[in-house]
Motif scaffolding. Structure first.
Motif, short mmCIF file in Angstrom:
data_model
loop_
_atom_site.label_atom_id
_atom_site.label_comp_id
_atom_site.label_asym_id
_atom_site.label_seq_id
_atom_site.Cartn_x
_atom_site.Cartn_y
_atom_site.Cartn_z
N LEU A 65 42.60 69.73 1.30
CA LEU A 65 41.72 68.91 2.07
C LEU A 65 41.02 69.55 3.20
N LEU A 66 39.85 69.69 3.15
CA LEU A 66 39.01 70.15 4.26
C LEU A 66 38.62 69.48 5.41
N VAL A 67 39.02 69.63 6.51
CA VAL A 67 38.62 68.58 7.56
C VAL A 67 37.51 69.26 8.26
N VAL A 68 36.43 68.56 7.98
CA VAL A 68 34.97 68.95 8.64
C VAL A 68 34.43 67.89 9.40
N ALA A 69 33.55 68.25 10.13
CA ALA A 69 32.85 67.02 10.90
C ALA A 69 31.31 67.30 10.55
N ALA A 70 30.58 66.54 10.48
CA ALA A 70 28.95 66.65 10.44
C ALA A 70 28.57 66.24 11.85
N THR A 71 27.16 66.07 11.96
CA THR A 71 26.76 65.82 13.34
C THR A 71 27.25 64.60 13.89
N ASP A 110 34.60 71.13 -11.16
CA ASP A 110 35.28 71.29 -10.24
C ASP A 110 35.00 70.38 -9.12
N ILE A 111 35.77 70.05 -8.07
CA ILE A 111 35.76 69.03 -6.77
C ILE A 111 35.75 69.67 -5.55
N LEU A 112 35.46 69.05 -4.68
CA LEU A 112 35.20 69.42 -3.05
C LEU A 112 35.84 68.09 -2.34
N LEU A 113 36.62 68.18 -1.61
CA LEU A 113 37.04 67.04 -0.76
C LEU A 113 36.83 67.45 0.73
N ASP A 114 35.97 66.34 1.51
CA ASP A 114 35.86 66.74 3.00
C ASP A 114 35.89 65.37 3.55
N SER A 115 35.68 65.16 4.67
CA SER A 115 35.54 64.07 5.77
C SER A 115 34.67 64.35 6.74
N ARG A 141 31.74 61.19 -6.13
CA ARG A 141 32.33 60.41 -7.02
C ARG A 141 32.96 59.01 -6.28
N PHE A 142 33.28 59.28 -5.16
CA PHE A 142 33.91 58.44 -4.48
C PHE A 142 34.07 58.60 -2.75
N ILE A 143 33.55 57.68 -2.13
CA ILE A 143 33.64 57.69 -0.65
C ILE A 143 34.58 56.55 -0.07
N GLY A 144 35.50 57.17 0.62
CA GLY A 144 36.35 56.20 1.20
C GLY A 144 36.17 55.97 2.79
N ALA A 145 36.78 54.88 3.22
CA ALA A 145 36.69 54.85 4.71
C ALA A 145 37.90 54.25 5.35
N LEU A 190 35.05 62.07 1.37
CA LEU A 190 34.12 62.19 0.53
C LEU A 190 34.91 63.37 -0.84
N PHE A 191 34.50 62.76 -1.65
CA PHE A 191 35.04 62.97 -3.11
C PHE A 191 33.83 63.53 -3.76
N VAL A 192 33.46 64.85 -4.04
CA VAL A 192 32.32 65.52 -4.57
C VAL A 192 32.85 66.12 -5.68
N THR A 193 31.81 65.97 -6.81
CA THR A 193 31.94 66.72 -8.09
C THR A 193 30.87 67.77 -8.34
N TYR A 194 31.03 68.83 -8.87
CA TYR A 194 30.06 69.55 -9.27
C TYR A 194 30.20 70.55 -10.32
#
Length: 348
Positions: free
Chosen positions: A11-17, A99-104, A147-151, A163-167
């Motif tokens: 679980l990568l803890v990231v922040a956009a702008t 593959d998947i990528l998890l972000d926030s 794939r899914f966006i939680g809040a 953010l649950f991203v698939t690729y």
């Protein structure tokens, strides 16, 4: 160096702008207070036959709410609607992936007496939508989809968007996943020279000093210097400039994902001052820091024969984005100089 191991189960803890959310509070709190129930029932998602129509109508209502309207939502209800509208706008779960990528992402919303005004939620969603789109555009991945966006909304108004991203990873080639080293075999072999398994590379102690040692020792390889500087008796540098790579959530991000907060290419972890960097991550930083230093020369040319003279790794900590979210991180400084061949010989 970026490999698949950094994507799975991490679980990568990231922040956009970071965005400033402007509240649309009422002129008087009495109106809100009079409409706030003494006890809030647990929220149950609405059971509707046509979810598309429901979310379309809710989004239209949210975007067109006026300041005179005082509809409020509980924190759970507001979070459910944020998530649902985001999936309505961005989600695509009907797609193949391997593959998947998890972000926030993070934002804020005004919370009063445990409730959120609909007009405040509208402002938050507008900003979140921009950040989700920016995040999507920043990913250099094949067949990428949400794939899914939680809040989740905390009592202090912090909004966390997961953010649950698939690729498809098969389209990612080795040259796209290394910042400096020519290939993964070389990267692994040279990392074995400088780093060891079962060593506690504490981020602000041995992890910092060993990275600095490896970066500077790497410059001893003769192949780093092209002809005519090979096989010369002596060479020396004249200082030209330096570059500071200061950790910041919006800078030096890894579009493929990294082991760090905010997908940073510089070491950064939240809330763990005792963090020990494993060998695999030390190799990632080794490759990433070299890439930052050498790419700077390419992007900011200063004439021929300019090379890194000294690499300096330091540590710091800071609270970012008004979220009281503390990160412990590295900064990188690279000192550059122009290489000259000496005509006289000295014994130093």
């Amino acid at each position: 160096m970026k490999t698949k191991r950094f994507f799975i189960a991490t679980l990568l803890v990231v922040a956009a702008t970071s965005v400033a959310v402007v509240s649309c509070k009422k002129e008087t709190q009495n109106v809100l207070s009079s409409n706030t129930p003494q006890s809030v029932k647990a929220f149950s998602p609405p059971q509707v036959d046509d979810m598309n129509a429901y979310l379309k109508d809710f989004k239209h209502k949210m975007q067109n709410v006026t300041r005179d309207e005082n509809e409020t939502l509980s924190l759970e209800e507001a979070a459910w609607h944020l998530s649902s509208v985001a999936n309505y706008d961005f989600g695509n779960a009907k797609t193949d992936f391997d593959d998947i990528l998890l972000d926030s992402l993070y934002s804020t919303v005004t919370v009063t007496d445990g409730s959120v005004l609909l007009c405040d939620l509208a402002v938050t969603y507008e900003n979140i939508s921009i950040d989700i789109d920016k995040f999507y555009q920043s990913l250099m991945l094949e067949n990428k989809h949400f794939r899914f966006i939680g809040a989740k909304i905390s009592e202090n108004g912090t909004v966390t968007i997961s953010l649950f991203v698939t690729y498809n990873s098969m389209s990612r080639y080795m040259e796209d996943t290394l910042w400096h080293f020519p290939d993964l075999d070389y990267a692994d072999s040279i990392c074995d020279v400088y780093f060891s398994d079962n060593v506690n590379y504490k981020w602000n102690a041995l992890g910092e000093t060993e990275l600095q040692r490896a970066l500077n020792c790497y410059e001893s390889y003769d192949w780093v210097y092209p002809t005519p500087y090979l096989n010369q008796n002596r060479r020396y540098y004249i200082f030209t400039r330096y570059a500071d790579f200061i950790f910041c959530p919006q800078h030096y991000t890894d579009p493929f994902g990294s082991p760090n907060s905010w997908n940073s290419r510089l070491f950064a972890v939240p809330g763990n001052p005792e963090y020990n960097i494993p060998k695999s991550e030390m190799c990632y930083y080794f490759d990433s820091y070299l890439g930052l230093g050498y790419q700077y020369i390419v992007e900011h040319p200063n004439g021929d024969n300019e090379y890194p003279v000294q690499w300096v790794v330091t540590h710091d900590e800071q609270v970012f984005n008004q979220q009281y979210y503390c990160s412990f991180y590295h900064n990188l400084k690279v000192i550059y100089g122009k290489c000259n061949v000496a005509q006289n010989q000295i014994n130093y």
